[in-house]
Design an enzyme around this catalytic site. Structure first.
Site, short mmCIF file in Angstrom:
data_model
loop_
_atom_site.label_atom_id
_atom_site.label_comp_id
_atom_site.label_asym_id
_atom_site.label_seq_id
_atom_site.Cartn_x
_atom_site.Cartn_y
_atom_site.Cartn_z
N ASN B 16 0.85 -1.19 0.00
CA ASN B 16 0.00 0.00 0.00
C ASN B 16 0.88 1.25 0.00
OD1 ASN B 16 0.90 0.36 2.63
ND2 ASN B 16 -0.97 -0.39 3.56
N ASP B 206 -8.56 -10.01 -0.43
CA ASP B 206 -7.82 -9.17 0.51
C ASP B 206 -7.88 -7.70 0.09
OD1 ASP B 206 -5.68 -8.90 2.72
OD2 ASP B 206 -4.68 -8.02 0.98
#
Lengths: 331, 331, 331
Positions: B16, B206
């Site tokens: 991320n 996910d």
């Protein structure tokens, strides 16, 4: 911990339409393994944290083709260290997990230097490895001296400009298949210190060489060998790479393609353009049963092309002689 | 040859914005290792060539975060075989090659069945592995029976429809953070027999769970646990996956997100739409020093949401109790 | 140096199951070439370093399909500069390297503005290009004024909300094929200054439009045209894009899909949600010999859908009339 293994399943985008995995993908995996093992080793000491940068790949041959669905296993080991550089020997095995067959796909030797993360111009010292025998160390030193000499010789070479081909080139001439691509360096192409992975550059070079070879013979082509590659200068994030390829030589069953990598910065034009890498790739042409086919002879135009053809012919004969010697040596 | 290791450097697109590698990337690597080791093992016998298909992942916890630039090492080993299925135990270590630090990132157990390449509906027999001791085999059999029982129980469960949220949902309600994505299955997502890798599905799940969690608490969120996942049916190339996620439960410091995968075919409408997978993901919220933060409490609307919240609360307390027992067992 | 060429081989993941390269891949390549040529040009002057951001793509048609294994060549040239913007004209040729066949796949015109790397809100001045003739410059100015006028007009348009479809929609209604996906912007999607490449957004839009079209007619569908696209606002790293598509109009042999891109930030909730882009994509349906098939007529429910259908019908007739005029003009 001076060795490292990595493996993965070969996917459709690793291969050409016929299913042969690109030589460039194999080179990229080898370079990743080499970078891991050298970066890890050089950080076992005190001082600046550092990342290993590829400076040279020795001449390598692709011994067997790899196909989609096979698992490529790359193992890399540090086999020599000088004060500021490391030699890595890598081996690639291709495993067919359906039949259990294993074959050697490639063996390669790479040279790295550790660059400080604080100051990328600073080359760090390399912690020495232990050798099994004095002989082994001596052999490593010989390889080190040989590559150093060769690197010094080629640094100034191959800086000639690439001339654009004529607008309607005749088939089977150099101009007909000459190709180039440009690539904007992105975050995925880079190491932790925002310099381009050598493996990324080699993959692009193989891609261009493959397009040149396919244009020349209009068949399924695969990489069988790569000349020693020297990385004269590092390449930064934000650069634009122009990767150009042209045929230099054809034998009955092989093509030699010269590939040049020129670098310029999108945002810092004052950096100018420079030649970062150059190398020769050898391709062969395959029929649909993966048998080697003959290659259309290259039509030479002008003195420059003739000179490059003669040089390519020289390399071809030298490699052929070397293969004979190696085979005799193994008997 | 009943084990397999794979490793690679974590890249920016594995993580991320803050640099934490997505749990889905780890799950995908584990599944690739499991698929290699099982496919290889099942093809060591005579009969049809086959590919291992994932049918179940046991509940797993993410023990330490992995960051960009670290090397993830996945090792997978076949630890039990029944007549038609294999258990793989996998372990993921994250290595910081700059400092040399190594930590355990994940441990997981996966169940595979071998599908014939000639006829994908045909489940092949599995060659038995050798056990170190009768005890080891007996423990494997117990795990096998337990998961079989649980799979039968959940096959019919969790087929309820996902209701679209109201058009202007209030913040911190289930409707506010509910999210879904569609994904057209491409060749890169598939195994040799054109069925979707279980790892690809888990990565998408996910991804959706992470977006739901981030929408709820507006911070850096990471996966800390995944409930057992059953793959009820295989998913073919050319399918469209609709992956939907909604919050079911929040404790002081964690969020539970239910993720549902519905499959329909673009080209074979007669197949209809079916629920292929469902699971619960647990996320936590981190501040900029990677310390766990408290989570805004979920605002419940209506009986259905309350029922799901209570069930989530039950799973939360059960896991908490189990962790205490495990720790005592280790002392 | 006001032009740029890039090329690469089309891979399996660039194409749908049947082998047709997605229109979105072509749009993304065009945008990359445009970004390179504009960024390079704008940095040839003193002052802040800058990156070119896409603000508009003119209406474009996909003239021939591109297939896996072909080499797509994109050439881009700056053809007009105003004080703060640049026009790029791009052309895509698809080359079959096995047969040597070359065809024009696409022609497009794009508008960019240079954003400072120091302060992304600051639009830099554009160094003027040289024109071959006063006439050429005058034509460029006309195109500049026309697009400016149109951008001003559409900025306020198309901000209506997307209503969720009913839970069990009837086949061939708008609700039946309506689709949306969410995409978390990652580092790969971004330029040097962490803003999303316009090409990435267009690729996602084409993906959703393709799923809508395929759900409607259950066949192989390909992009044949894209309406002018205006990028009202830039999109930052860390954003979540919700890309939604719905059928607005069908003729006998084509479908028009409206695609909306809504942006919200995971980490800066105070930004709220905004509509960043909207456009109309036109798809056709192909049989297995790549011949155009007829399209099931769209079933209209309610006044809103009827209004959008009539507007779509208007655009369809206008484009048809324009094609006739263009063809007559060429004779």
């Amino acid at each position: 911990l001076t060795s490292c293994g990595l493996c993965r399943i070969m996917r459709p985008d690793d291969a050409n339409v016929v299913g042969n995995v690109h030589g460039g993908i194999i080179l990229k995996m080898i370079e990743e393994a080499g970078c891991i093992v050298c970066t890890r080793h050089c950080n076992t000491q005190h001082g600046d944290r550092c990342v290993a940068a590829l400076v040279r790949v020795e001449k390598t041959e692709f011994l067997s083709p790899v196909f989609i669905g096979e698992v490529a296993h790359v193992s890399a080991e540090i086999t020599y260290t000088s004060e500021h550089s490391l030699e890595v020997q890598a081996k690639v095995m291709a495993e067919n997990i359906l039949t259990g067959a294993m074959k050697v796909a490639n063996k390669a030797a790479l040279w790295y230097v550790p660059c400080s993360l604080q100051n990328v111009e600073k080359i760090m010292e390399v912690p020495p490895i232990k050798y099994v025998s004095a002989e082994q160390e001596e052999e490593g030193r010989r390889r080190y001296e040989a590559q150093k000499k060769e690197r010094l010789e080629t640094t100034k070479a191959r800086t000639e400009e690439l001339v654009a081909p004529p607008s309607n080139p005749e088939q089977h001439t150099v101009g007909f298949s000459q190709s180039s691509l440009i690539h904007l360096v992105g975050p995925l192409d880079c190491t932790l210190h925002n310099y381009v992975h050598g493996g990324v550059t080699m993959k692009l070079m193989d891609e261009v060489a493959g397009i040149v070879a396919a244009r020349h013979c209009r068949t399924n082509v695969v990489t069988v060998a790569v000349d020693a590659i020297n990385f004269h200068r590092t390449i930064k994030k934000g650069s634009v790479l122009t990767v150009s390829g042209r045929l230099t030589f054809t034998s009955n069953r092989s093509m030699e393609i010269e590939v040049l990598v020129d670098v310029s910065s999108l945002v810092e034009p004052e950096m100018g353009q420079y030649r970062a890498v150059s190398a020769f790739f050898v391709f062969i042409s395959l029929d649909k049963y993966n048998r080697v086919m003959s290659v259309p002879p290259l039509k030479i135009k002008g003195e420059e092309e003739q000179r490059r053809f003669d040089e390519g012919s020289g390399r071809y004969l030298q490699n052929k002689a070397k293969r004979v010697t190696d085979q005799e040596g193994q008997q």
